[in-house]
Scaffold this active site. Structure first.
Site, PDB file in Angstrom:
ATOM      1  N   LYS A   1      -6.080  -1.351  -0.367  1.00  0.00           N
ATOM      2  CA  LYS A   1      -6.270  -1.182  -1.980  1.00  0.00           C
ATOM      3  C   LYS A   1      -5.333  -0.507  -2.454  1.00  0.00           C
ATOM      4  O   LYS A   1      -3.920  -0.577  -1.965  1.00  0.00           O
ATOM      5  CB  LYS A   1      -7.832  -0.562  -2.086  1.00  0.00           C
ATOM      6  CG  LYS A   1      -9.020  -1.258  -1.503  1.00  0.00           C
ATOM      7  CD  LYS A   1     -10.231  -0.883  -1.949  1.00  0.00           C
ATOM      8  CE  LYS A   1     -11.150  -1.482  -1.105  1.00  0.00           C
ATOM      9  NZ  LYS A   1     -12.621  -1.224  -1.516  1.00  0.00           N
TER      10      LYS A   1
ATOM     11  N   GLU B   1     -13.439  -5.595  -6.862  1.00  0.00           N
ATOM     12  CA  GLU B   1     -12.759  -4.764  -7.867  1.00  0.00           C
ATOM     13  C   GLU B   1     -11.971  -5.406  -8.826  1.00  0.00           C
ATOM     14  O   GLU B   1     -11.733  -5.087 -10.003  1.00  0.00           O
ATOM     15  CB  GLU B   1     -11.929  -3.873  -7.187  1.00  0.00           C
ATOM     16  CG  GLU B   1     -12.942  -2.568  -6.331  1.00  0.00           C
ATOM     17  CD  GLU B   1     -12.388  -2.328  -5.019  1.00  0.00           C
ATOM     18  OE1 GLU B   1     -10.998  -2.368  -4.463  1.00  0.00           O
ATOM     19  OE2 GLU B   1     -13.091  -1.554  -4.244  1.00  0.00           O
TER      20      GLU B   1
ATOM     21  N   HIS C   1     -11.437 -10.404  -4.994  1.00  0.00           N
ATOM     22  CA  HIS C   1     -12.189  -9.040  -4.584  1.00  0.00           C
ATOM     23  C   HIS C   1     -13.047  -8.602  -5.902  1.00  0.00           C
ATOM     24  O   HIS C   1     -12.856  -8.691  -6.771  1.00  0.00           O
ATOM     25  CB  HIS C   1     -11.237  -7.934  -4.433  1.00  0.00           C
ATOM     26  CG  HIS C   1     -11.856  -6.960  -3.706  1.00  0.00           C
ATOM     27  ND1 HIS C   1     -12.321  -5.767  -4.310  1.00  0.00           N
ATOM     28  CD2 HIS C   1     -11.927  -6.594  -2.226  1.00  0.00           C
ATOM     29  CE1 HIS C   1     -12.762  -4.728  -3.299  1.00  0.00           C
ATOM     30  NE2 HIS C   1     -12.781  -5.287  -2.174  1.00  0.00           N
TER      31      HIS C   1
ATOM     32  N   GLU D   1     -19.187  -9.886   0.315  1.00  0.00           N
ATOM     33  CA  GLU D   1     -18.986  -8.606   0.235  1.00  0.00           C
ATOM     34  C   GLU D   1     -19.918  -8.045  -0.838  1.00  0.00           C
ATOM     35  O   GLU D   1     -19.744  -8.177  -2.018  1.00  0.00           O
ATOM     36  CB  GLU D   1     -17.421  -8.208  -0.370  1.00  0.00           C
ATOM     37  CG  GLU D   1     -16.475  -8.382   0.781  1.00  0.00           C
ATOM     38  CD  GLU D   1     -15.204  -7.425   0.690  1.00  0.00           C
ATOM     39  OE1 GLU D   1     -15.196  -6.543   1.489  1.00  0.00           O
ATOM     40  OE2 GLU D   1     -14.739  -7.479  -0.355  1.00  0.00           O
TER      41      GLU D   1
ATOM     42  N   GLY E   1     -17.539   0.642  -0.383  1.00  0.00           N
ATOM     43  CA  GLY E   1     -16.997   2.098  -0.586  1.00  0.00           C
ATOM     44  C   GLY E   1     -18.297   2.870  -1.026  1.00  0.00           C
ATOM     45  O   GLY E   1     -17.992   4.112  -1.361  1.00  0.00           O
TER      46      GLY E   1
ATOM     47  N   ASN F   1      -8.140  -3.865   3.958  1.00  0.00           N
ATOM     48  CA  ASN F   1      -7.757  -3.945   2.717  1.00  0.00           C
ATOM     49  C   ASN F   1      -7.057  -2.697   2.151  1.00  0.00           C
ATOM     50  O   ASN F   1      -8.210  -1.717   2.107  1.00  0.00           O
ATOM     51  CB  ASN F   1      -8.933  -4.465   1.868  1.00  0.00           C
ATOM     52  CG  ASN F   1      -8.506  -4.411   0.298  1.00  0.00           C
ATOM     53  OD1 ASN F   1      -7.406  -4.154  -0.269  1.00  0.00           O
ATOM     54  ND2 ASN F   1      -9.378  -4.749  -0.589  1.00  0.00           N
TER      55      ASN F   1
ATOM     56  N   SER G   1     -18.487  -1.101   3.737  1.00  0.00           N
ATOM     57  CA  SER G   1     -18.707  -0.098   4.458  1.00  0.00           C
ATOM     58  C   SER G   1     -18.806  -0.536   6.030  1.00  0.00           C
ATOM     59  O   SER G   1     -19.843   0.131   6.533  1.00  0.00           O
ATOM     60  CB  SER G   1     -20.082   0.794   4.029  1.00  0.00           C
ATOM     61  OG  SER G   1     -19.721   1.198   2.778  1.00  0.00           O
TER      62      SER G   1
HETATM   63  P1  PGA Z   1     -14.987  -0.558   2.143  1.00  0.00           P
HETATM   64  O1  PGA Z   1     -14.395  -1.655   1.424  1.00  0.00           O
HETATM   65  O2  PGA Z   1     -15.026  -0.963   3.566  1.00  0.00           O
HETATM   66  O3  PGA Z   1     -14.474   0.660   1.723  1.00  0.00           O
HETATM   67  O4  PGA Z   1     -16.601  -0.593   1.784  1.00  0.00           O
HETATM   68  C1  PGA Z   1     -14.499  -3.027   1.902  1.00  0.00           C
HETATM   69  C2  PGA Z   1     -13.584  -4.065   0.862  1.00  0.00           C
HETATM   70  O5  PGA Z   1     -13.584  -3.556  -0.360  1.00  0.00           O
HETATM   71  O6  PGA Z   1     -13.302  -5.067   1.333  1.00  0.00           O
END
Ligand code: PGA
Length: 253
Positions: free
Chosen positions: A11, A96, A94, A166, A172, A9, A212
């Site tokens: 983003k 976010e 997601h 997640e 992140g 992803n 992560s």
């Molecule tokens: P990340 O993000 O690997 O940077 O933690 C995962 C995601 O948001 O799908």
């Protein structure tokens, strides 16, 4: 059959030139695992990515979509628009999107229906926040997110659905759920699907872990029996790291 999937992803990263550069790097990598590989560039790079990867095994997917097919929704993108540029799979829910764009279970349920009506595949994301885990509410939160957006669906549509657990506290942040925490939650999710549907649906749905995931921890997370792959954010922006994660599957069997 349950698939192994590693999806990157991107983003809101990578403009058109950077998209081409990263795809060039991705094409230099050798894949030794049996995982299906997907990348989710931003909307403005989708078609270029699709064209650049036409002959490769990397699927180009979208990060989001609107529930309507067209109309007065300034700034939005619909399922049929995504399909018109070669996209067959969309990430929905997601954290976010939920946190910064107020996407509720109710809205997500509409998006899920729209994607399925357009014969798209969905990677449906959900997960608890840190406080939910601290107060021991993580199972309840995950259960309600899944039920509210997906459990109205007929059994036949589950072929088009991949789940992605997640935990928000791991996205992140550099914090990862331990392989045991991931396995515990994935087994719980599979049991929810079993209770609502049947053994076939529960055994065949792929459940990805996200939060992560890095080359250093992917192998251990993927080795868990109910973890069928990963949704990768930060580490997907570097071709070597991303393929180190993709290839981590090999080491787990
Ligand atoms: P990340 O993000 O690997 O940077 O933690 C995962 C995601 O948001 O799908």
């Amino acid at each position: 059959m349950r698939k192994n999937i590693v999806a990157g992803n991107w983003k809101m990263n990578n403009d058109l030139a950077q998209t081409h550069a990263l795809i060039t790097d991705l094409k230099k990598q050798t894949q030794t695992s049996k995982a299906e590989v997907m990348i989710a560039p931003t909307y403005t790079s989708l078609y270029a990515a699709f064209e650049a990867l036409r002959l490769d095994k990397i699927e180009v997917i979208a990060q989001n979509m609107h529930f309507a097919n067209n109309g007065a929704y300034t700034g939005e993108i619909s399922a049929n628009m995504l399909k018109s540029v070669g996209v067959e799979t969309v990430i929905l829910g997601h954290s976010e999107r939920r946190a910064y764009f107020d996407e509720t279970d109710e809205l997500l349920s509409k998006k899920v229906d729209a994607a399925l009506e357009n014969n798209m595949h969905i990677i449906f994301c959900f997960g608890e926040e840190l406080n939910d885990r601290k107060t021991d509410n993580h199972f309840d939160i995950v259960e309600s997110q899944i039920k509210n957006a997906l459990f109205h669906l007929p059994e036949s549509t589950w072929n088009n659905i991949v789940l992605a657990y997640e935990p928000v506290w791991a996205i992140g942040t550099g914090e990862t759920a331990s392989p045991e925490q991931a396995q515990e939650m994935h087994a719980f999710i599979r049991s929810l699907v079993l209770d609502q549907y049947n053994n076939d649906v529960a055994e065949n749905v792929s459940i990805l872990y996200g939060g992560s995931v890095k080359p250093s921890n992917a192998k251990e997370i993927f080795s868990k029996p109910d973890v069928d792959g990963g949704l990768i954010g930060g580490a997907a922006l570097n071709a070597e790291d991303f393929f180190a994660i993709v290839n981590a599957f090999n080491m787990s069997y």
